[in-house]
Write an enzyme that holds these catalytic residues in place. Structure first.
Site, PDB file in Angstrom:
ATOM      1  N   SER A 196      10.150  17.733  68.426  1.00 36.99           N
ATOM      2  CA  SER A 196      11.393  17.641  69.213  1.00 36.99           C
ATOM      3  C   SER A 196      12.059  16.269  69.168  1.00 36.99           C
ATOM      4  CB  SER A 196      11.113  18.000  70.667  1.00 36.99           C
ATOM      5  OG  SER A 196      11.275  19.377  70.844  1.00 36.99           O
TER       6      SER A 196
ATOM      7  N   LYS B 217      15.301  16.095  67.507  1.00 35.81           N
ATOM      8  CA  LYS B 217      16.530  16.610  68.139  1.00 35.81           C
ATOM      9  C   LYS B 217      17.532  15.491  68.423  1.00 35.81           C
ATOM     10  CE  LYS B 217      14.079  20.525  70.199  1.00 35.81           C
ATOM     11  NZ  LYS B 217      13.375  21.041  71.397  1.00 35.81           N
TER      12      LYS B 217
ATOM     13  N   TYR C 208      15.806  24.048  60.650  1.00 37.82           N
ATOM     14  CA  TYR C 208      15.262  23.514  61.904  1.00 37.82           C
ATOM     15  C   TYR C 208      13.762  23.212  61.778  1.00 37.82           C
ATOM     16  CZ  TYR C 208      13.609  23.412  66.740  1.00 37.82           C
ATOM     17  OH  TYR C 208      12.992  23.045  67.922  1.00 37.82           O
TER      18      TYR C 208
ATOM     19  N   VAL D  73       6.094  17.897  70.534  1.00 40.12           N
ATOM     20  CA  VAL D  73       4.795  18.544  70.739  1.00 40.12           C
ATOM     21  C   VAL D  73       3.707  18.091  69.757  1.00 40.12           C
ATOM     22  CG1 VAL D  73       5.642  20.618  71.912  1.00 40.12           C
ATOM     23  CG2 VAL D  73       5.489  20.582  69.407  1.00 40.12           C
TER      24      VAL D  73
ATOM     25  N   TYR E 269      11.140  16.811  78.463  1.00 41.00           N
ATOM     26  CA  TYR E 269      11.000  18.210  78.899  1.00 41.00           C
ATOM     27  C   TYR E 269      11.313  18.325  80.391  1.00 41.00           C
ATOM     28  CZ  TYR E 269       8.614  18.419  74.399  1.00 41.00           C
ATOM     29  OH  TYR E 269       8.318  18.325  73.071  1.00 41.00           O
TER      30      TYR E 269
HETATM   31  N1  GLU Z   1       9.327  22.671  66.421  1.00 37.37           N
HETATM   32  C1  GLU Z   1       8.982  22.798  67.788  1.00 37.37           C
HETATM   33  C2  GLU Z   1       9.530  24.081  68.383  1.00 37.37           C
HETATM   34  O1  GLU Z   1      10.667  24.363  68.239  1.00 37.37           O
HETATM   35  C3  GLU Z   1       9.457  21.600  68.544  1.00 37.37           C
HETATM   36  C4  GLU Z   1       9.072  21.681  69.974  1.00 37.37           C
HETATM   37  C5  GLU Z   1       8.895  20.358  70.649  1.00 37.37           C
HETATM   38  O2  GLU Z   1       8.443  19.381  70.068  1.00 37.37           O
HETATM   39  O3  GLU Z   1       9.214  20.338  71.837  1.00 37.37           O
HETATM   40  O4  GLU Z   1       8.846  24.809  69.018  1.00 37.37           O
END
Ligand code: GLU
Length: 310
Positions: free
Chosen positions: A66, A69, A194, A264, A246
């Site tokens: 994430s 992002k 993604y 994550v 989060y």
């Molecule tokens: N690739 C992961 C997903 O979309 C990223 C989630 C994350 O790091 O919060 O589930």
């Protein structure tokens, strides 16, 4: 300029938090991530004057997940401008888990609440310029090469395909977004872009350098070149504060007060104006998905060196 830490102190602090390496679980919903070793800990601080201090397994690369992002948002803003991006993705925190689906139904016209939850991040990936997934990911990689000055950075095919094969929830989010015209084109191709974006691998040194660039108003520390427009860097840091950790972002803002984004895989990226970039890696996650060691270490740093921006 805030006071600097020494490498010795950083090493000592990493040892202090090492006992927490098993106080959490390594993510396993993406099968390839379950192979990560909870004891692979690393931390790096990149000061605005270009000095970098680090401790632990600094050369170990991990996937951004994430954290990507934030970088994808910066590129989507550069590609499309603010009005286009925020015409499709909102600016409000959710307090829900990152892959939550249910709020998408609560707004008409449908719009993911922000670019840090999966629904918003999938829409942002879809907006990055490029005809094919590989073209989009290639542009994102070039952007990261520019920010880190390391052209060898790539993505892990193993982690990307492990996620692609099991990403049923992200597929559902994308089909929903496609139905409501938030994303265009092929769902499978957007998911491909993604998952590759999330699988971009770098180490804490790279990541702390990216944090420093955001702290330096989007300018390269060495050449002074504006890589991210100042206003877009500010937007990204603001999302890091409101939704970067989060559904623990509120508590983190109070206890730590640093714009930060976690993933994550166990990485955390921090960016502090007037100080620099911070990156921590510790794969064991708490129940919200944040690195246990990462949280402890950043909190210690923030309290000791008064890094809260508030
Ligand atoms: N690739 C992961 C997903 O979309 C990223 C989630 C994350 O790091 O919060 O589930």
């Amino acid at each position: 300029m805030r006071k600097k830490l020494t490498k010795e102190i950083l090493e000592e602090w990493l040892e202090n938090v090492r006992p927490f390496a098993y106080d959490g679980q390594v993510a396993d919903y993406i099968p390839a991530l379950s192979k990560q070793d909870p004891e692979d800990l690393a931390v790096s601080i990149y000061y605005l004057d270009g000095e970098c201090i680090h401790a632990g397994k600094v050369e170990n690369c991990f996937t951004l997940q994430s954290i990507s992002k934030v970088i994808a948002l910066a590129l989507a803003l550069i590609d499309n401008g603010e009005d286009y991006v925020f015409g499709r993705v909102g600016m409000e925190p959710t307090g829900d888990p990152f892959h939550s689906i249910y709020r998408l139904e609560q707004h008409r016209p449908s719009k993911p609440l922000n670019p840090m939850i999966n629904a918003g991040a999938l829409a942002v990936s879809n907006m990055i310029r490029g005809v094919t997934p590989d073209e989009k990911v290639g542009r994102l990689l070039s952007f990261i090469h520019e920010m880190t000055d390391d052209h060898s950075i790539s993505f892990s095919r193993e982690v990307a395909s492990s996620e692609f094969e099991t990403a049923f929830l992200n597929r559902s989010l994308l089909y929903y977004l496609k139905q409501h015209k938030v994303v265009t084109g092929s769902v499978e191709e957007t998911l491909d872009a993604y998952t590759k974006q999330c699988s971009i691998e770098l180490n804490v040194r790279h990541l702390s350098k990216i944090g420093a660039l955001f702290a330096n108003e989007g300018k390269d520390l060495h050449s002074g070149r504006q890589i991210i427009p100042k206003h877009f860097a500010r937007i990204c840091k603001t999302f890091m504060v409101t939704c970067g950790m989060y559904d623990a972002s509120g508590a983190f803002a109070i206890k730590v007060g640093i714009p930060a984004k976690s993933g994550v895989s166990g990485g955390v990226l921090g960016s502090v104006n007037g100080f620099g970039g911070i990156a921590v890696y510790g794969p064991a996650l708490d129940t919200k998905g944040n690195s246990v060691v990462g949280l402890k270490l950043i909190e210690m740093l923030s309290n000791r060196y008064d890094l809260s921006i508030f």
